[in-house]
Structures are given as structure tokens and as C-alpha cells.
Write an enzyme that holds these catalytic residues in place. Structure first.
Site, PDB file in Angstrom:
ATOM      1  N   CYS A 107      42.433  37.235  41.712  1.00 17.65           N
ATOM      2  CA  CYS A 107      42.564  37.084  43.163  1.00 17.65           C
ATOM      3  C   CYS A 107      41.493  36.133  43.705  1.00 17.65           C
ATOM      4  CB  CYS A 107      42.434  38.444  43.846  1.00 17.65           C
ATOM      5  SG  CYS A 107      43.853  39.543  43.636  1.00 17.65           S
ATOM      6  N   CYS A 217      42.972  42.247  48.102  1.00 17.26           N
ATOM      7  CA  CYS A 217      42.710  41.155  47.176  1.00 17.26           C
ATOM      8  C   CYS A 217      41.326  40.556  47.385  1.00 17.26           C
ATOM      9  CB  CYS A 217      43.760  40.044  47.329  1.00 17.26           C
ATOM     10  SG  CYS A 217      43.760  39.259  48.943  1.00 17.26           S
TER      11      CYS A 217
END
Length: 224
Positions: A107, A217
Site C-alpha cells: 500500500c 491502507c
């Protein structure tokens, strides 16, 4: 508060932000999920040419790409695809399949860094965050300041902060805006294909993200 009242409140907030800030420095992030489509519709009614930032991670569902292109054309969006400086092939060659072994790092490379780099060009950031999406978002403020790792500060605006999931769906139905077909397959929060399943906890729409290992994320985590 009725949906009409929530729409009026959100619209007033958006208008106020544009009135107090140079509209040329504003952007809106969009993952093409339901709440994003409601937000983009509301914002583009006030500023049709606002840049719409999409995180092109290289791992999205085919349905997401097709829907993105369909809605970009239908809504005449000023779409900007933000990409990692490292192609997927290079990342997998160097580090393996990070979405399986180190999802936070994946991420960081594919979402956080590209977005923060892209946001450096703007002073106002509209997001579709809602308080009821996740326990991590329960204290979300409609207006807040967000500082990037570079020190650059943006006004972060979340006009849908107090909307419910039902509000979002009712709005889209009212506005005749189609939704990403993956919702029909039971998905409730849709990100990259390798890290998205239908929800593990029916009371937490984001529990199908990252196999329940995490809920964010990292792009909405304030830089210290």
C-alpha cells in the site's frame, strides 16, 4: 436528519469551501465506490472541471477499470490517474508478492506515496470518508487539516462524514447513477483485487479488506 437535509448541508459545505479557497487548488479523490460517486456528483455540480484523482495501483479488478472509464465518460470527469514510480512487474521482481507478505509496504508503494506526491499540487482535498465505514473513522471531522510528509498542509473536506450507507445508495438511486457491478457479488468495500473479499464481519463493511488484517491502507493517516 433527512437525506434532503444532508444533501443541502453537504452542498453548502462544498460551496463554502470553494468560496473561501481558490477552486483551482482543489481536488477530489475517487476510488469509484458508491460514496465516491455520490461525492464526485456533488462536487462536480459546483466545480465541473475539478481534478478527480484515482489511485491506479495496477491491481484493481477489471470491473473497476471498466466502470471507471464508463463513469469518466458519462460524467465528463477530469480524471487524473496517480501511479507508483515503480511498475508492478518491477515491484514483484524485487520484493515478491507484497500484497501477500507485507500488505502495508505494498500500500505504501502503490497508494500512499503516489497519492501524497499528487496531493502536493493542491490546497483542498475532498474525500468521501464516512464515520460509519469503520471504527477507525468514527471520529472523522467534516473539515480538518492534513499535513503531508513534505510539510505541505491541505484542507481535508469530507462532506459525507455523517451520511450512512443507506443515504449513499438512496442518493445514487435518486440521481440515477449506476454502481460498480462488484456490489452485486456481495462486496461492500472495494479496493485492489488481491486484497478484497466480501465482508468477514457483516457489521463492518471494510472487514473484507486485507483479509481482516487491517482496515486502512495508510493514506488517511496523519503524517507526524
Amino acid at each position: 436528519m433527512t437525506l434532503d437535509q444532508k444533501i443541502d448541508t453537504a452542498t453548502a459545505l462544498i460551496r463554502g469551501v470553494f468560496a473561501e479557497n481558490n477552486s483551482g487548488v482543489a481536488c477530489v479523490t475517487c476510488s469509484f465506490q458508491t460514496e465516491c460517486m455520490a461525492l464526485v456528483d456533488l462536487v462536480t455540480q459546483q466545480q465541473p472541471g475539478i481534478p478527480v484523482l484515482f489511485l491506479e495501483t495496477g491491481y484493481h479488478f477489471p470491473e473497476t477499470y471498466a466502470y471507471r472509464d464508463q463513469m469518466t465518460e458519462r460524467m465528463h470527469l477530469n480524471l487524473i490517474n496517480l501511479q507508483s514510480q515503480m511498475p508492478v512487474e518491477e515491484q514483484e521482481s524485487r520484493f515478491g508478492i507484497l500484497n501477500q507478505t507485507a500488505p502495508d509496504r505494498c500500500c505504501g508503494i502503490r497508494k500512499v506515496e503516489p497519492l501524497f506526491r499528487g496531493l502536493g499540487n493542491y490546497g483542498v482535498w475532498f474525500t468521501a470518508l464516512r464515520r460509519d465505514q469503520s471504527p477507525t473513522r468514527a471520529n472523522l471531522q467534516a473539515l480538518d487539516y492534513f499535513k503531508l510528509p513534505t510539510g505541505h498542509q491541505l484542507l481535508k473536506v469530507s462532506p459525507l462524514a455523517d451520511w450512512t450507507n443507506a443515504d449513499v445508495w438512496d442518493y445514487l438511486k435518486h440521481r440515477d447513477i449506476p454502481v460498480l457491478p462488484l456490489y452485486e457479488q456481495g462486496y461492500t468495500s472495494i479496493g485492489c483485487a488481491p486484497c478484497t473479499t466480501p465482508p468477514l464481519d457483516p457489521d463492518n463493511p471494510r472487514s473484507g479488506r486485507w483479509s481482516g488484517q487491517k482496515l486502512e491502507c495508510g493514506i488517511h493517516v496523519q503524517s507526524e
